[in-house]
Design a protein around this motif. Structure first.
Motif, PDB file in Angstrom:
ATOM      1  N   UNK A  13       0.457  -1.012   0.058  1.00  0.00           N
ATOM      2  CA  UNK A  13       0.036   0.112  -0.144  1.00  0.00           C
ATOM      3  C   UNK A  13       0.885   1.717   0.225  1.00  0.00           C
ATOM      4  N   UNK A  14       2.526   1.101   0.768  1.00  0.00           N
ATOM      5  CA  UNK A  14       2.977   2.396   0.804  1.00  0.00           C
ATOM      6  C   UNK A  14       3.113   2.400  -0.215  1.00  0.00           C
ATOM      7  N   UNK A  19       4.582   6.463  -0.006  1.00  0.00           N
ATOM      8  CA  UNK A  19       5.181   7.213   0.697  1.00  0.00           C
ATOM      9  C   UNK A  19       6.301   6.942   1.617  1.00  0.00           C
ATOM     10  N   UNK A  20       6.155   7.416   2.623  1.00  0.00           N
ATOM     11  CA  UNK A  20       8.013   7.655   2.932  1.00  0.00           C
ATOM     12  C   UNK A  20       7.964   7.771   4.652  1.00  0.00           C
ATOM     13  N   UNK A  58       9.140  -1.363  -4.140  1.00  0.00           N
ATOM     14  CA  UNK A  58      10.279  -1.555  -4.162  1.00  0.00           C
ATOM     15  C   UNK A  58      10.464  -0.610  -2.626  1.00  0.00           C
ATOM     16  N   UNK A  59      11.690  -0.918  -1.825  1.00  0.00           N
ATOM     17  CA  UNK A  59      11.831  -0.025  -0.490  1.00  0.00           C
ATOM     18  C   UNK A  59      13.477   0.605  -0.528  1.00  0.00           C
ATOM     19  N   UNK A 113       0.785  -7.249   6.339  1.00  0.00           N
ATOM     20  CA  UNK A 113       1.366  -6.268   6.846  1.00  0.00           C
ATOM     21  C   UNK A 113       2.223  -6.710   7.393  1.00  0.00           C
ATOM     22  N   UNK A 114       3.820  -6.352   7.881  1.00  0.00           N
ATOM     23  CA  UNK A 114       5.159  -6.362   8.319  1.00  0.00           C
ATOM     24  C   UNK A 114       5.291  -6.252   9.401  1.00  0.00           C
ATOM     25  N   UNK A 115       6.489  -5.969  10.153  1.00  0.00           N
ATOM     26  CA  UNK A 115       6.666  -5.337  11.466  1.00  0.00           C
ATOM     27  C   UNK A 115       7.654  -4.190  10.904  1.00  0.00           C
TER      28      UNK A 115
END
Length: 181
Positions: A13-14, A19-20, A58-59, A113-115
């Protein structure tokens, strides 16, 4: 910059929203990492940017901190500055991970989701040296210190030979409790 980062994130989603995340996380909150440190003081500065390139979420970003490791030569603390570049491709299967470009590491998602702490901690664990040690010759410094504090010995101590008992047994001819006559 935010002082707190979210506990859980939805990376896909980010990435869709470009998103950042910017903020700080205490080193003491990173349980697996803090167990490997001489001291778990300080904090990690986190800057992560989420995007999609073609169809690949990507991150990218950077982690900055100063870790206090234990020198494996002298066992004293070593200051270890970390400025780590993060480049992750978000994937859901091993096949997708195998198709990633070589300069991108996979982030395998099992759910939505991820921690966030786990991502940060995994990246920092990868930066740790296998055998942390000082840049200078710390053993020579310790040897110099120990020589100045040690009392001067007038004659070297004699070492006993651990096999001298066997020599005595051989001379008496009484091996294994039997004597031949």
């Amino acid at each position: 910059m935010l002082s707190r980062l979210p506990k859980y994130i939805e990376p896909l989603q980010l990435a869709d929203k470009r998103g950042e995340l910017k903020g700080h996380i205490p080193v003491s909150d990173l349980d697996r990492l803090s167990g490997l440190l001489a001291a778990d003081t300080g904090e990690v500065t986190v800057e992560l940017y989420f995007s999609r390139e073609a169809r690949l979420p990507r991150i990218e970003g950077e982690l900055n901190t100063v870790l206090h490791l234990q020198c494996q030569n002298c066992l004293l603390p070593v200051i270890w500055p970390v400025k780590h570049r993060v480049k992750l491709g978000i994937v859901k299967t091993i096949e997708q991970a195998n198709r990633l470009p070589e300069d991108i590491e996979p982030l395998l998602l099992e759910g939505d989701t991820v921690h966030l702490k786990d991502i940060i901690e995994d990246e920092l664990l990868l930066t740790l040296p296998a055998y942390p040690k000082h840049q200078h010759d710390c053993l020579a410094l310790l040897a110099d210190i120990s020589h100045t504090d040690a009392p001067i010995q007038s004659k070297p101590s004699q070492k006993t030979n651990p096999f001298s008992i066997l020599a005595n047994l051989k001379n008496t001819g009484d091996l294994n409790g039997s004597s031949k006559k």
